[in-house]
Design a protein around this motif. Structure first.
Motif, PDB file in Angstrom:
ATOM      1  N   GLN A  35      43.843   8.409  21.744  1.00 31.70           N
ATOM      2  CA  GLN A  35      44.778   7.563  21.365  1.00 31.70           C
ATOM      3  C   GLN A  35      45.759   6.895  22.636  1.00 31.70           C
ATOM      4  O   GLN A  35      45.951   6.068  22.807  1.00 31.70           O
ATOM      5  CB  GLN A  35      46.001   8.150  20.253  1.00 31.70           C
ATOM      6  N   TRP A  36      45.749   7.787  23.925  1.00 37.57           N
ATOM      7  CA  TRP A  36      46.441   7.305  24.942  1.00 37.57           C
ATOM      8  C   TRP A  36      45.686   6.808  26.125  1.00 37.57           C
ATOM      9  O   TRP A  36      46.113   6.633  27.162  1.00 37.57           O
ATOM     10  CB  TRP A  36      47.168   8.667  25.419  1.00 37.57           C
ATOM     11  N   THR A  37      44.391   6.718  25.980  1.00 37.10           N
ATOM     12  CA  THR A  37      43.599   6.176  26.919  1.00 37.10           C
ATOM     13  C   THR A  37      43.986   4.935  27.599  1.00 37.10           C
ATOM     14  O   THR A  37      43.871   4.743  29.104  1.00 37.10           O
ATOM     15  CB  THR A  37      42.009   5.862  26.684  1.00 37.10           C
ATOM     16  N   ASP A  38      44.268   3.704  26.935  1.00 37.74           N
ATOM     17  CA  ASP A  38      44.730   2.435  27.281  1.00 37.74           C
ATOM     18  C   ASP A  38      46.273   2.485  27.220  1.00 37.74           C
ATOM     19  O   ASP A  38      46.815   2.071  26.213  1.00 37.74           O
ATOM     20  CB  ASP A  38      44.141   1.379  26.498  1.00 37.74           C
ATOM     21  N   ARG A  39      46.650   3.148  28.389  1.00 40.03           N
ATOM     22  CA  ARG A  39      48.420   3.179  28.369  1.00 40.03           C
ATOM     23  C   ARG A  39      49.049   1.907  28.099  1.00 40.03           C
ATOM     24  O   ARG A  39      50.191   1.799  27.689  1.00 40.03           O
ATOM     25  CB  ARG A  39      48.834   3.661  29.719  1.00 40.03           C
ATOM     26  N   ASN A  40      48.433   0.720  28.567  1.00 34.83           N
ATOM     27  CA  ASN A  40      49.179  -0.582  28.446  1.00 34.83           C
ATOM     28  C   ASN A  40      49.074  -0.924  26.925  1.00 34.83           C
ATOM     29  O   ASN A  40      50.128  -1.226  26.338  1.00 34.83           O
ATOM     30  CB  ASN A  40      48.414  -1.543  29.182  1.00 34.83           C
ATOM     31  N   MET A  41      48.055  -0.594  26.384  1.00 37.24           N
ATOM     32  CA  MET A  41      47.894  -0.743  24.623  1.00 37.24           C
ATOM     33  C   MET A  41      48.772  -0.052  24.083  1.00 37.24           C
ATOM     34  O   MET A  41      49.703  -0.443  23.120  1.00 37.24           O
ATOM     35  CB  MET A  41      46.507  -0.602  24.183  1.00 37.24           C
ATOM     36  N   TYR A  67      38.355  -0.854  17.017  1.00 38.37           N
ATOM     37  CA  TYR A  67      37.474   0.142  17.357  1.00 38.37           C
ATOM     38  C   TYR A  67      36.177  -0.226  16.720  1.00 38.37           C
ATOM     39  O   TYR A  67      35.684   0.163  15.616  1.00 38.37           O
ATOM     40  CB  TYR A  67      37.758   1.561  16.437  1.00 38.37           C
TER      41      TYR A  67
END
Length: 254
Positions: free
Chosen positions: A93-99, A143
């Motif tokens: 869930q946290w891979t793309d911090r901008n998203m 996804y």
């Protein structure tokens, strides 16, 4: 599980399905702490039944994270099994911090709006609403690796979508991001003392949610991977359900 000789309790969490929302709250809320508390309540109820000897926990998908979290401090649960579970969800869930930051900002704004108006604010957090066709969702899915199987189960025309299940909707309360981004079982994996079984698809996009969780366990634990099934297959496809249910029944029955 009932057909395999177990007393089985399934229930809707408060605010979900046929269960009412609490006063001042709205339907379709998935507060992780509430889901854990509801699970503890279910365990308490089972503990009042004279024909129940031991209580075990079985969770599928998000239910895996819930039962793992509930078991950390509820030792009335003697064994736990997680199927296609989302236990180690941080990396997922946290891979793309901008998203993530955009999701949090939208959730914060929705929370404030609901507090000020007293009205629910519903969103489709994964881009799937109750009216979309399969083609429409596949074109815009957040996804792509799971889009087809997700729609075939949850979509408008899916086997358990809003047409098939009248109490079901893909719309969630607008502060969903403030709820689902908190993953408790993963952080406390090394505190779990009950024997556990983790079943997952090694070919699924969500496999790390199980494998990274298993790596953190210090209890007596087993894991079982099926290459031939997808994440969603375990929800409803007979051969996947049979394979996982047989394994869980054997594990609980020892």
């Amino acid at each position: 599980m009932a057909a395999r000789g177990f007393i089985y309790l399934g229930f809707d969490y408060l605010g979900m399905g046929s269960s009412p929302a609490l006063p001042g709250e709205h339907k379709q809320s998935r507060y992780m702490f509430r889901l854990i508390e509801n699970t503890w309540d279910a365990v308490s109820y089972l503990g009042t039944l004279p024909f129940v000897d031991e209580i075990y926990g079985l969770g599928v998908c998000q239910g895996g994270s819930i039962i793992a979290s509930a078991a950390v401090t509820d030792h009335r649960i003697k064994k736990i099994a997680m199927v296609s579970g989302m236990m180690a969800a941080d990396a997922f869930q946290w891979t793309d911090r901008n998203m993530v930051n955009q999701q949090i900002a939208a959730s914060n704004a929705s929370k404030q709006k609901m507090y000020e108006t007293g009205e629910p604010d519903y969103v489709a957090p994964f881009g799937l609403n109750d009216e979309m066709s399969r083609e429409e969702f596949l074109d815009t899915a957040a996804y792509p690796a799971m889009a087809g199987e997700t729609y075939d189960y949850y979509g408008r025309d899916g086997v358990k979508g809003p047409k098939a299940v009248l109490t079901y909707t893909n719309m969630h309360i607008g502060d969903q991001g403030m709820q689902s981004l908190v993953s408790i079982g993963e952080a406390y994996a090394d505190k779990i003392v009950q024997p556990s079984l983790t079943i997952y698809s090694s070919t699924a996009f969500t496999a790390p949610c199980s494998t990274q969780f298993v790596e953190k366990l210090t209890n007596e634990h087993e894991d079982l991977a099926f290459d031939q099934f997808s994440h969603v297959d375990f929800y409803y496809k007979p051969e996947a359900v049979k394979a996982s249910a047989d394994a869980v029944a054997e594990f609980f029955g020892r």
